[in-house]
Design a protein around this motif. Sequence first.
Motif, PDB file in Angstrom:
ATOM      1  N   GLU A 150      -7.550   3.806  -2.162  1.00  0.00           N
ATOM      2  CA  GLU A 150      -9.007   4.141  -2.404  1.00  0.00           C
ATOM      3  C   GLU A 150      -9.704   2.849  -1.540  1.00  0.00           C
ATOM      4  N   ILE A 151     -10.362   3.251  -0.487  1.00  0.00           N
ATOM      5  CA  ILE A 151     -10.894   2.080   0.152  1.00  0.00           C
ATOM      6  C   ILE A 151     -12.234   1.675  -0.646  1.00  0.00           C
ATOM      7  N   ARG A 173     -13.038  -3.688  -2.302  1.00  0.00           N
ATOM      8  CA  ARG A 173     -11.830  -4.430  -2.286  1.00  0.00           C
ATOM      9  C   ARG A 173     -11.160  -4.927  -1.471  1.00  0.00           C
ATOM     10  N   CYS A 207      -7.984  -7.190   3.899  1.00  0.00           N
ATOM     11  CA  CYS A 207      -6.776  -6.681   3.358  1.00  0.00           C
ATOM     12  C   CYS A 207      -6.115  -6.361   5.215  1.00  0.00           C
ATOM     13  N   PHE A 259      -4.044  -4.129   5.787  1.00  0.00           N
ATOM     14  CA  PHE A 259      -3.798  -2.702   5.913  1.00  0.00           C
ATOM     15  C   PHE A 259      -5.202  -2.000   6.274  1.00  0.00           C
ATOM     16  N   MET A 260      -6.297  -2.765   6.419  1.00  0.00           N
ATOM     17  CA  MET A 260      -7.509  -1.900   6.703  1.00  0.00           C
ATOM     18  C   MET A 260      -7.474  -0.944   7.996  1.00  0.00           C
ATOM     19  N   TRP A 263      -8.537   2.431   6.379  1.00  0.00           N
ATOM     20  CA  TRP A 263      -9.904   2.777   6.818  1.00  0.00           C
ATOM     21  C   TRP A 263     -10.080   3.867   7.938  1.00  0.00           C
TER      22      TRP A 263
END
Length: 468
Positions: free
Chosen positions: A177-178, A181, A188, A190-191, A195
């Motif tokens: 859940e972007i 955070r 992060c 992993f964006m 995203w």
Amino acid sequence: MHERGAPELVPDAALRAVFARGNRVGEVAREHVPGGVLIEIDWRRLSHAVRETAKVIADGASVIYEACFAESGVFVAVDVLERAGDGWVLAEVKSTTSAKATHIDDAAIQTHVVEAAGLSVERVEVMHLNRECVFPDLSNLFARTDVTEEVRAHLPEVPARVEELRDCLEGDLPDAEIGDRCKTPYDCPFMGRCWPELPADHIGELFRLGKKKREELTDLGCETIDAIPAETSLTDMQVRQREAVVTGEVVVEAGLPERIRDFELPLTYLDFEAINPVIPVWPGCHPYGQVVVQFSVHHEDADGVVEHREWLAEPGRDPQEESIEELLAATAGARRVAAYHASFERSRINELAKRFPQYAERLGDLAAKLIDLLPVVRGNVYHPGFHGSFSLKSVLPALVPEESYAHLAVADGYTAATALEAYLLAPEAMSDAEREKTRRDLLAYCKQDTWSLVVLARALRGLAGGAG
Ligand code: SF4
């Protein structure tokens, strides 16, 4: 934990440099709390490190570095654990210059585990760098901030958070859940995966777009800048951006000819490269203090004939006074000295003048000649190719497409600073060939920066000729 081989988890050079810096600060911190026993951690045998810690405590050690504890499946390694009467002081070492809110989480989980292991924690501290420290006196390199109260306030939340995290680790990969955070407190890795890819000219490129305006535009259904209705209230800059994106053309304000007048020839262009060692290494320097270690100067005379001068510090010696001598020689006779984001150059010159008062007058004269191309561009010119950024690396290729940094081995400021620090502070880790190549690459990069200014100023004069 769910995808241990993820490519995003392989640290890049920038992150490796951050880790190396943290490790170095940790090592030096131990010297400031001497007489301790270091627990060697083998990450494949953590229980061994926990047993060693228990043994060292039982043997009466008063200071332990990397003291290891594991309780209810949570492992911690405490940077510095000091005996204080019947209890212990737990210190978490950080390479920041103050204690931050994010450090409290870290200290709280450690305190939770250490107390669960049966030790009484009397005080919790963040041991961070002290901005007041001045080389060569490193006796006050660290300051210790007591965070016991904040940690105690946080402790009741820890067991529930441990459970939450354990559930997360033991369950399936959670749904991503972007949100905030992903960027707080750090980006992060992993964006790129989580995203969605944004369309070209997304409204996020609007200059200084506040949260409220972003929500307003989103409510209007505007995803891209060209979809913003003409009647929407925007700043002058944002209006310019919209016009450039809608027309696909560079927008030039009528004020440009007036603003570019200061940049008439003859003109000198200056760019500094600096490093900011976390632990100061030269007299007068503070932790993270910026030190000029390289510059490039291009002089362009009234006929457009260009001359280049450059200087790059040599490993193993204090570059500060040499930088002043070289800088004053390279800029001698300059009418005006143009830089991009000149406040950086101005601050460094002022610092040198303060540290070396014998040069203060001449450095003051130089600072008085500084003029800045960045506000000229930002206030008067927008090209759709800027994509919301006024960095030289964005502005130059948009206005002068044949110029770029693409051919350079060192092509951005961060890479340059990392290479400079390695070249100057750890030259022994490089072969002669590597040192020579690094020097060549760094000289080429800095030279390109001032050459870019020459070309940019020419382009701006050209646009000013057609403005209005
Ligand atoms: S980018 Fe955001 S949603 Fe994706 S893994 Fe990171 S924190 Fe979670």
